[in-house]
Write an enzyme that holds these catalytic residues in place. Sequence first.
Site, short mmCIF file in Angstrom:
data_model
loop_
_atom_site.label_atom_id
_atom_site.label_comp_id
_atom_site.label_asym_id
_atom_site.label_seq_id
_atom_site.Cartn_x
_atom_site.Cartn_y
_atom_site.Cartn_z
N SER A 1 0.85 -1.19 0.00
CA SER A 1 0.00 0.00 0.00
C SER A 1 0.89 1.24 0.00
CB SER A 1 -0.96 -0.04 1.19
OG SER A 1 -1.98 0.92 1.05
N ASP B 1 -9.35 -3.49 -6.01
CA ASP B 1 -8.84 -2.65 -4.92
C ASP B 1 -9.39 -1.23 -5.07
OD1 ASP B 1 -7.39 -1.31 -2.98
OD2 ASP B 1 -5.49 -2.26 -3.49
N HIS C 1 -8.17 -4.73 -1.57
CA HIS C 1 -6.90 -4.20 -1.06
C HIS C 1 -6.15 -5.21 -0.19
CE1 HIS C 1 -4.16 -0.91 -0.35
NE2 HIS C 1 -4.27 -1.04 0.96
#
Length: 687
Positions: free
Chosen positions: A540, A626, A660
């Site tokens: 991330s 995501d 995600h």
Amino acid sequence: MTIEGPPTAHQKHAERTFHGDTVTDEYAWLMEKEDPATIAYLEAENAWTEQATAHLESLRQTAFQEIRSRTQETDLSVPSRKGAFWYYTRTVEGKQYGIQCRVPVRPGETAPPMDEEKPGEEILLDGNQLAEGKDFFALGTFDVSPDGNWLAYSTDFDGDERFTLRVKDLRTGEVLADEVTDTFYGSAWSADGSVLFYITVDEAWRPYRVWRHTVGTTENTLVYEEPDERFWVGVELTRSEKFIVVDTQSKITSEVRIIPADEPDADAVVLAPRQQGVEYTIDHHGHRFLILHNRDAEDFALACTSVDNPGDWVELIAHQPGTRLESVDAFARHIVVSLRRDGLTGLRVMTDGSTDAYDMTFPEPLYSVGLNGNPEYETASVRISYTSMITPDSIYDVDLVTRAMTLRKQKPVLGGYDPADYEQFREWASAADGTKVPISIVARKGVPRDGSAPAVLYGYGSYEHSIDPYFSIARLTLLDRGVVYAIAHVRGGGELGRGWYENGKMLAKKNTFTDFVACAEALVRNRWTTASRLVARGGSAGGLLMGAVANLAPEAFAGILAEVPFVDPLTSILDPSLPLTVTEWEEWGNPLESAEVYAYMKSYSPYENVADRQYPRILAVTSLNDTRVLYHEPTKWIARLRATAPRGDYLLKTEMGAGHGGPSGRYDSWKEEAFVLSWILDVVKAV
């Protein structure tokens, strides 16, 4: 069929111009998710990655079996008492998802029932049944009403974190016709369980509206809408069950509204009006609201104000630089403050009506501790979770009066795991500006300290999110092969307080990247490893870190693992229509309005700075659905790396039905972890 080589993304001329700077993005077409050409390219990349890692198949299977064999697959959490029931989650061997259950509290029962057989068990929600026939499954909220009669729960079957909310009658097992789509995490019940508060998102996936729903009807009333696109809203019921809290927050400013839980139709009243740069959270404690805030207190202070006539804030814990107060939890006769100091987490207990306070103490030099599921307000004990890099997750009940700690459960690690076989260390790297950066290290005893051992260095460094020491069963697959595992606690995270965060964001963001490189160099200098056997890992915003250090110091690493990486930040932050963009301007800066921010972000953006240099081996992992970091960022990055620096070894793996967090089922996530572990072991030559 053998594939001759990695796929080559075709180039289409696309331009953007900001602040007089025109940039060509030849892979912008990959942002078209619905274009069959995009899907075909992602599938081609997956096929190439599968072929390029085929020689690791046996190692992948071994790694997966190691994770599985060390995990107690049929297990249950420590039950938490709420009212007349004990609530817990159990897992069953062969099943992907947890099962949410409860049993009645037996007469005189004060300790959680830990026996496997639980007479009177009631299954509230079985994730395996809900997920049947689905490629992905996640819960957004799981919320039992105060009277124990109703369950509000929400589900996501795509990975895009847009949930459908439903209500179940726990007395009959009936799921009501009540259903709301596009909801966000979190919910709150009125005191009598007749009204449910929930949140919906806008087109940019920003939680911005709080609604009131009358159970058993189609009635949904808007309670609050946040017009400022920098702010998110949340909603919760205080532990005392006296107030509904509507919490509105940007990255640096907050505002709280309250509604009496026994008057759910009342207006939401502002407790303290928002003031730019002032953050505060509250909890209800008898006649007062507790307020944790940073007004003239960088590392936060604790105050209180009257419930009946909120106004002046009365100091309870003064600001102490270097001790970051992170949250406050109120119980009938005690207050517990979660904090961090010297790079470690801690818990401080205060007795109601007294200025006496004490900090809980723990024996290891590195550890993480925090409160763990304490739904009861009227209690003299709290439950905490404790772990370290060698101690499995442990659940304790702490008597707040006697301070006695009772171990309720330590996560089983099968196969003869002995923490005495491993060691953990804290070292410090010196950044370019002289700042000392902490590193947490774990290794199997006997690993050589002559620079020959392979190593993994993990980093994140954004949003004041701290990567505290933690235990991992999957990590044993590395440690038992002689791999050293280290966490770089770089600026931009919160490990050393609010100043640590402030010095790693906005126009100080590059400190995050140079800190990480300094940590890598320290590992080599202190003879933990060598650059030719060191892999960097981050996900991330930590994936941005991975992309940045690939450009900044490619020679420092043998490999870089970037998971759902934020590697095209400037393109994303320039587009306010994308999810999260406007809310992110207070983290990264606003390059639309500021030429300085634009130039600064462009100077570190991994995608913008790909050059014809020798990169380490790179594996990027992403998910098609995501919402937080869109799939096209790593996809474009890998395509540009191949075209610009063709001598490198670059792989892209896309989960075509996940979000995600990657695959949702535990066995699927273990397989995903086994895939990346085998790649790491191959890169560091520890196969």
